[in-house]
Scaffold this active site. Structure first.
Site, PDB file in Angstrom:
ATOM      1  N   HIS A  49      12.596   0.345  -2.378  1.00 11.96           N
ATOM      2  CA  HIS A  49      13.318   0.472  -3.633  1.00 11.96           C
ATOM      3  C   HIS A  49      14.409   1.526  -3.492  1.00 11.96           C
ATOM      4  O   HIS A  49      14.448   2.270  -2.503  1.00 11.96           O
ATOM      5  CB  HIS A  49      12.354   0.834  -4.782  1.00 11.96           C
ATOM      6  CG  HIS A  49      11.689   2.158  -4.646  1.00 11.96           C
ATOM      7  ND1 HIS A  49      10.376   2.309  -4.260  1.00 11.96           N
ATOM      8  CD2 HIS A  49      12.158   3.408  -4.843  1.00 11.96           C
ATOM      9  CE1 HIS A  49      10.067   3.591  -4.230  1.00 11.96           C
ATOM     10  NE2 HIS A  49      11.134   4.290  -4.576  1.00 11.96           N
TER      11      HIS A  49
HETATM   12  P1  TYD Z   1       5.901   3.522  -5.919  1.00 13.94           P
HETATM   13  O1  TYD Z   1       6.995   4.486  -6.178  1.00 13.94           O
HETATM   14  O2  TYD Z   1       6.175   2.062  -6.184  1.00 13.94           O
HETATM   15  O3  TYD Z   1       5.384   3.710  -4.420  1.00 13.94           O
HETATM   16  P2  TYD Z   1       6.143   3.415  -3.041  1.00 13.94           P
HETATM   17  O4  TYD Z   1       7.578   3.278  -3.341  1.00 13.94           O
HETATM   18  O5  TYD Z   1       5.856   4.592  -2.194  1.00 13.94           O
HETATM   19  O6  TYD Z   1       5.578   2.192  -2.457  1.00 13.94           O
HETATM   20  O7  TYD Z   1       4.620   3.993  -6.731  1.00 13.94           O
HETATM   21  C1  TYD Z   1       3.392   3.333  -6.628  1.00 13.94           C
HETATM   22  C2  TYD Z   1       2.737   3.327  -8.017  1.00 13.94           C
HETATM   23  O8  TYD Z   1       2.495   4.661  -8.476  1.00 13.94           O
HETATM   24  C3  TYD Z   1       3.610   2.642  -9.071  1.00 13.94           C
HETATM   25  O9  TYD Z   1       2.755   1.862  -9.902  1.00 13.94           O
HETATM   26  C4  TYD Z   1       4.173   3.783  -9.854  1.00 13.94           C
HETATM   27  C5  TYD Z   1       3.148   4.883  -9.722  1.00 13.94           C
HETATM   28  N1  TYD Z   1       3.768   6.224  -9.702  1.00 13.94           N
HETATM   29  C6  TYD Z   1       3.602   7.089 -10.776  1.00 13.94           C
HETATM   30  O10 TYD Z   1       2.942   6.762 -11.773  1.00 13.94           O
HETATM   31  N2  TYD Z   1       4.157   8.328 -10.720  1.00 13.94           N
HETATM   32  C7  TYD Z   1       4.895   8.750  -9.647  1.00 13.94           C
HETATM   33  O11 TYD Z   1       5.400   9.897  -9.642  1.00 13.94           O
HETATM   34  C8  TYD Z   1       5.073   7.845  -8.538  1.00 13.94           C
HETATM   35  C9  TYD Z   1       5.889   8.241  -7.343  1.00 13.94           C
HETATM   36  C10 TYD Z   1       4.484   6.603  -8.615  1.00 13.94           C
END
Ligand code: TYD
Length: 132
Positions: A49
């Site tokens: 992303h």
């Molecule tokens: P995500 O940012 O999609 O992880 P990555 O990009 O590392 O694969 O986050 C995974 C899940 O955690 C998503 O459902 C959002 C949640 N999340 C939070 O609630 N707070 C946060 O600060 C972060 C980074 C993620």
């Protein structure tokens, strides 16, 4: 693209390692959130992303992992393996993380509170934003 690596001052002495992170000093924004990834399987690839406004600094405080950053024109990969280095990730940058070591603890300092509406989760949408 050139990855923007920040060198943190090494405050270590004979007792052990020490690094200090301060907002608007060696971290180039106000820190509103800190999160960390750990226990990530070696074959997992995550991220996929970009963010509309969020700026982040990623620090591998233990172990190592690799970041792919893509500004829509070119890509770079950076192996983070030192608690003395931070990778600055500005907004509108596509990121993927992979090749985590078993012991990897990846800490991320973020300029904003968590906000799902700030995510760009489709690569085509990201390219559209780059050219907007
Ligand atoms: P995500 O940012 O999609 O992880 P990555 O990009 O590392 O694969 O986050 C995974 C899940 O955690 C998503 O459902 C959002 C949640 N999340 C939070 O609630 N707070 C946060 O600060 C972060 C980074 C993620």
């Amino acid at each position: 693209m050139n990855p923007a690596l920040i060198d943190f001052k090494d405050l270590s002495d004979y007792r052990g390692g020490l690094v200090s992170l301060e907002e608007n000093k060696n971290i180039p924004f106000t820190i509103r959130r800190v999160y960390y990834l750990f226990g990530t399987d070696t074959d997992v690839r995550r991220g996929f992303h970009a963010h509309k406004t969020l700026k982040q600094v990623a620090v591998c405080v233990k172990g190592a992992c690799t970041f792919l950053l893509d500004d829509g024109h070119s890509r770079s990969t950076t192996r983070l393996s030192s608690p003395h280095k931070g990778l600055y990730i500005s907004n509108i940058l596509w990121r993927e993380m992979f090749d985590f070591t078993d012991d990897c603890v990846l800490m991320v300092l973020a300029s904003e509170y968590y906000d799902e509406s700030d995510y760009i989760r489709e690569y085509d949408d990201f390219i559209e934003q780059v050219h907007a």
